[in-house]
Design a protein around this motif. Structure first.
Motif, PDB file in Angstrom:
ATOM      1  N   LYS A  55       0.848  -1.200   0.000  1.00  0.00           N
ATOM      2  CA  LYS A  55       0.000   0.000   0.000  1.00  0.00           C
ATOM      3  C   LYS A  55       0.878   1.243   0.000  1.00  0.00           C
ATOM      4  CE  LYS A  55      -0.653  -0.625   4.988  1.00  0.00           C
ATOM      5  NZ  LYS A  55      -1.651  -0.917   6.032  1.00  0.00           N
ATOM      6  N   THR A  56       0.338   2.297  -0.565  1.00  0.00           N
ATOM      7  CA  THR A  56       1.039   3.570  -0.698  1.00  0.00           C
ATOM      8  C   THR A  56       0.429   4.558   0.280  1.00  0.00           C
ATOM      9  OG1 THR A  56       1.351   3.102  -3.046  1.00  0.00           O
ATOM     10  CG2 THR A  56       1.681   5.387  -2.327  1.00  0.00           C
ATOM     11  N   LEU A  57       1.239   5.051   1.200  1.00  0.00           N
ATOM     12  CA  LEU A  57       0.758   5.966   2.234  1.00  0.00           C
ATOM     13  C   LEU A  57       1.532   7.278   2.173  1.00  0.00           C
ATOM     14  CD1 LEU A  57       0.650   3.294   5.056  1.00  0.00           C
ATOM     15  CD2 LEU A  57      -1.299   4.190   3.778  1.00  0.00           C
ATOM     16  N   LEU A  58       0.811   8.379   2.302  1.00  0.00           N
ATOM     17  CA  LEU A  58       1.455   9.690   2.314  1.00  0.00           C
ATOM     18  C   LEU A  58       1.593  10.191   3.737  1.00  0.00           C
ATOM     19  CD1 LEU A  58       0.897   9.601  -0.754  1.00  0.00           C
ATOM     20  CD2 LEU A  58       0.719  12.073  -0.596  1.00  0.00           C
ATOM     21  N   VAL A  59       2.756  10.752   4.012  1.00  0.00           N
ATOM     22  CA  VAL A  59       3.042  11.309   5.330  1.00  0.00           C
ATOM     23  C   VAL A  59       3.533  12.733   5.166  1.00  0.00           C
ATOM     24  CG1 VAL A  59       3.621   9.055   6.314  1.00  0.00           C
ATOM     25  CG2 VAL A  59       5.433  10.494   5.370  1.00  0.00           C
ATOM     26  N   GLU A  62       8.885  17.435   8.245  1.00  0.00           N
ATOM     27  CA  GLU A  62       9.229  18.865   8.317  1.00  0.00           C
ATOM     28  C   GLU A  62       9.422  19.501   6.945  1.00  0.00           C
ATOM     29  OE1 GLU A  62      12.297  16.928  10.466  1.00  0.00           O
ATOM     30  OE2 GLU A  62      10.249  16.253  10.789  1.00  0.00           O
ATOM     31  N   THR A  63       9.945  18.742   6.009  1.00  0.00           N
ATOM     32  CA  THR A  63      10.267  19.293   4.683  1.00  0.00           C
ATOM     33  C   THR A  63       9.111  19.196   3.689  1.00  0.00           C
ATOM     34  OG1 THR A  63      11.227  17.174   4.074  1.00  0.00           O
ATOM     35  CG2 THR A  63      12.737  18.853   4.942  1.00  0.00           C
ATOM     36  N   GLY A  64       8.000  18.575   4.076  1.00  0.00           N
ATOM     37  CA  GLY A  64       6.849  18.444   3.188  1.00  0.00           C
ATOM     38  C   GLY A  64       6.295  17.036   3.204  1.00  0.00           C
ATOM     39  N   LEU A  65       5.678  16.648   2.100  1.00  0.00           N
ATOM     40  CA  LEU A  65       5.076  15.323   2.006  1.00  0.00           C
ATOM     41  C   LEU A  65       6.081  14.295   1.507  1.00  0.00           C
ATOM     42  CD1 LEU A  65       1.615  16.199   0.422  1.00  0.00           C
ATOM     43  CD2 LEU A  65       2.095  15.633   2.800  1.00  0.00           C
ATOM     44  N   ALA A  66       5.831  13.040   1.886  1.00  0.00           N
ATOM     45  CA  ALA A  66       6.666  11.926   1.448  1.00  0.00           C
ATOM     46  C   ALA A  66       5.771  10.694   1.330  1.00  0.00           C
ATOM     47  CB  ALA A  66       7.806  11.682   2.430  1.00  0.00           C
ATOM     48  N   VAL A  67       6.311   9.649   0.711  1.00  0.00           N
ATOM     49  CA  VAL A  67       5.569   8.416   0.459  1.00  0.00           C
ATOM     50  C   VAL A  67       6.243   7.256   1.168  1.00  0.00           C
ATOM     51  CG1 VAL A  67       4.826   6.789  -1.330  1.00  0.00           C
ATOM     52  CG2 VAL A  67       4.788   9.252  -1.792  1.00  0.00           C
ATOM     53  N   GLY A  68       5.437   6.436   1.824  1.00  0.00           N
ATOM     54  CA  GLY A  68       5.894   5.182   2.406  1.00  0.00           C
ATOM     55  C   GLY A  68       5.130   4.051   1.751  1.00  0.00           C
ATOM     56  N   ILE A  69       5.820   3.001   1.334  1.00  0.00           N
ATOM     57  CA  ILE A  69       5.191   1.861   0.667  1.00  0.00           C
ATOM     58  C   ILE A  69       5.471   0.621   1.508  1.00  0.00           C
ATOM     59  CG2 ILE A  69       4.997   0.552  -1.482  1.00  0.00           C
ATOM     60  CD1 ILE A  69       6.377   2.987  -2.883  1.00  0.00           C
ATOM     61  N   VAL A  70       4.408   0.032   2.063  1.00  0.00           N
ATOM     62  CA  VAL A  70       4.548  -1.101   2.983  1.00  0.00           C
ATOM     63  C   VAL A  70       3.552  -2.204   2.628  1.00  0.00           C
ATOM     64  CG1 VAL A  70       5.396   0.326   4.897  1.00  0.00           C
ATOM     65  CG2 VAL A  70       2.955  -0.111   4.678  1.00  0.00           C
ATOM     66  N   PRO A  71       3.842  -3.443   3.057  1.00  0.00           N
ATOM     67  CA  PRO A  71       2.897  -4.541   2.808  1.00  0.00           C
ATOM     68  C   PRO A  71       1.533  -4.235   3.435  1.00  0.00           C
ATOM     69  CG  PRO A  71       4.984  -5.397   3.628  1.00  0.00           C
ATOM     70  CD  PRO A  71       5.026  -3.905   3.794  1.00  0.00           C
ATOM     71  N   VAL A  72       0.466  -4.675   2.749  1.00  0.00           N
ATOM     72  CA  VAL A  72      -0.885  -4.339   3.199  1.00  0.00           C
ATOM     73  C   VAL A  72      -1.264  -4.972   4.529  1.00  0.00           C
ATOM     74  CG1 VAL A  72      -1.700  -3.905   0.856  1.00  0.00           C
ATOM     75  CG2 VAL A  72      -2.009  -6.182   1.854  1.00  0.00           C
ATOM     76  N   HIS A  73      -0.608  -6.039   4.923  1.00  0.00           N
ATOM     77  CA  HIS A  73      -0.955  -6.703   6.177  1.00  0.00           C
ATOM     78  C   HIS A  73      -0.167  -6.132   7.369  1.00  0.00           C
ATOM     79  CE1 HIS A  73       2.725  -8.767   5.161  1.00  0.00           C
ATOM     80  NE2 HIS A  73       2.709  -9.449   6.284  1.00  0.00           N
ATOM     81  N   ARG A  74       0.633  -5.117   7.104  1.00  0.00           N
ATOM     82  CA  ARG A  74       1.421  -4.501   8.167  1.00  0.00           C
ATOM     83  C   ARG A  74       1.098  -3.014   8.242  1.00  0.00           C
ATOM     84  NH1 ARG A  74       7.399  -6.574   7.723  1.00  0.00           N
ATOM     85  NH2 ARG A  74       7.480  -5.688   9.797  1.00  0.00           N
ATOM     86  N   GLN A  75       1.653  -2.353   9.254  1.00  0.00           N
ATOM     87  CA  GLN A  75       1.439  -0.922   9.431  1.00  0.00           C
ATOM     88  C   GLN A  75       2.721  -0.158   9.150  1.00  0.00           C
ATOM     89  OE1 GLN A  75       0.041  -0.565  13.483  1.00  0.00           O
ATOM     90  NE2 GLN A  75      -2.086  -0.728  12.836  1.00  0.00           N
ATOM     91  N   LEU A  76       2.564   1.088   8.791  1.00  0.00           N
ATOM     92  CA  LEU A  76       3.707   1.962   8.569  1.00  0.00           C
ATOM     93  C   LEU A  76       4.254   2.401   9.916  1.00  0.00           C
ATOM     94  CD1 LEU A  76       5.475   3.685   6.674  1.00  0.00           C
ATOM     95  CD2 LEU A  76       3.695   5.439   6.774  1.00  0.00           C
ATOM     96  N   ASP A  77       5.552   2.223  10.115  1.00  0.00           N
ATOM     97  CA  ASP A  77       6.231   2.687  11.325  1.00  0.00           C
ATOM     98  C   ASP A  77       6.685   4.116  11.038  1.00  0.00           C
ATOM     99  OD1 ASP A  77       8.146   3.333  13.291  1.00  0.00           O
ATOM    100  OD2 ASP A  77       8.743   1.229  13.508  1.00  0.00           O
ATOM    101  N   LEU A  78       5.947   5.082  11.582  1.00  0.00           N
ATOM    102  CA  LEU A  78       6.212   6.490  11.291  1.00  0.00           C
ATOM    103  C   LEU A  78       7.599   6.930  11.750  1.00  0.00           C
ATOM    104  CD1 LEU A  78       2.681   7.911  12.112  1.00  0.00           C
ATOM    105  CD2 LEU A  78       3.762   7.822   9.860  1.00  0.00           C
ATOM    106  N   LYS A  79       8.069   6.419  12.886  1.00  0.00           N
ATOM    107  CA  LYS A  79       9.404   6.786  13.369  1.00  0.00           C
ATOM    108  C   LYS A  79      10.484   6.252  12.424  1.00  0.00           C
ATOM    109  CE  LYS A  79       8.397   7.353  18.236  1.00  0.00           C
ATOM    110  NZ  LYS A  79       8.781   7.051  19.615  1.00  0.00           N
ATOM    111  N   ALA A  80      10.311   5.026  11.975  1.00  0.00           N
ATOM    112  CA  ALA A  80      11.286   4.431  11.060  1.00  0.00           C
ATOM    113  C   ALA A  80      11.279   5.171   9.723  1.00  0.00           C
ATOM    114  CB  ALA A  80      10.992   2.949  10.853  1.00  0.00           C
ATOM    115  N   LEU A  81      10.103   5.558   9.251  1.00  0.00           N
ATOM    116  CA  LEU A  81      10.029   6.304   7.992  1.00  0.00           C
ATOM    117  C   LEU A  81      10.695   7.662   8.136  1.00  0.00           C
ATOM    118  CD1 LEU A  81       9.107   6.596   5.075  1.00  0.00           C
ATOM    119  CD2 LEU A  81       6.923   7.440   5.928  1.00  0.00           C
ATOM    120  N   ALA A  82      10.423   8.343   9.244  1.00  0.00           N
ATOM    121  CA  ALA A  82      11.062   9.647   9.484  1.00  0.00           C
ATOM    122  C   ALA A  82      12.581   9.490   9.477  1.00  0.00           C
ATOM    123  CB  ALA A  82      10.584  10.241  10.803  1.00  0.00           C
ATOM    124  N   ALA A  83      13.071   8.466  10.160  1.00  0.00           N
ATOM    125  CA  ALA A  83      14.520   8.242  10.209  1.00  0.00           C
ATOM    126  C   ALA A  83      15.080   7.973   8.808  1.00  0.00           C
ATOM    127  CB  ALA A  83      14.838   7.072  11.139  1.00  0.00           C
TER     128      ALA A  83
END
Length: 163
Positions: A55-59, A62-83
């Protein structure tokens, strides 16, 4: 994988794949408006392991929008994406902002063919598969392609961003 324009519906995502000369396979299915999870609905309808459907998720960072792409049966780890993006934190983008920015509707947001190129991170688990599926740009359409092609076309970096 083959390209089949008749089943793709000519979405910006499939047009981007065709222009890039990337081999992909479209997978259409009947979308159920009552489905609680668009991604799990796709995996079930297509008979595909949910670990291969992303799945494609927008977050917002600080610098604007970004995209995280993760398996549909899991959740996006916002801290890991930020890092992975070199940001202090990330929060889910407002759905209306996500739709306006990408040109797609929620449940059909593809990482491909978006109106604006955004920093993108693909979960590292994608590299464990020969091919993965992502939204083809509308509800009821996924496209299957190699993780390498997806990463190349979206300029994505790989990182462990799913939990």
């Amino acid at each position: 994988m083959a390209r089949n324009r008749a089943t793709t519906g000519g979405t910006p995502a499939t047009v981007a794949l065709e222009r890039a000369g990337v081999a992909f396979t479209p997978h259409a299915y009947e979308h159920d408006p009552a489905a609680e999870s668009f991604g799990l609905e796709a995996a079930h309808a297509l008979g595909v392991d949910p670990a291969r459907v992303f799945k494609t998720l927008l977050v917002s960072v600080e610098t604007g929008l970004a995209v995280g792409i993760v398996p549909v049966h899991r959740q996006l780890d916002l801290k890991a994406l930020a890092a992975a993006l070199g940001a202090k934190n990330a929060v889910m983008a407002d759905p209306a902002v996500a739709e306006r920015t990408t040109g797609y509707v929620v449940g059909g947001i593809s990482p491909l063919g978006q109106k604006k190129s955004l920093p993108t991170v693909l979960d590292v688990t994608a590299s464990g598969f020969e091919a993965i599926l992502v939204s083809g740009g509308k509800r009821g359409l996924d496209v299957e392609l190699t993780p390498d092609d997806l990463a190349r076309l979206t300029s994505a970096r790989l990182a462990a961003i799913a939990r």
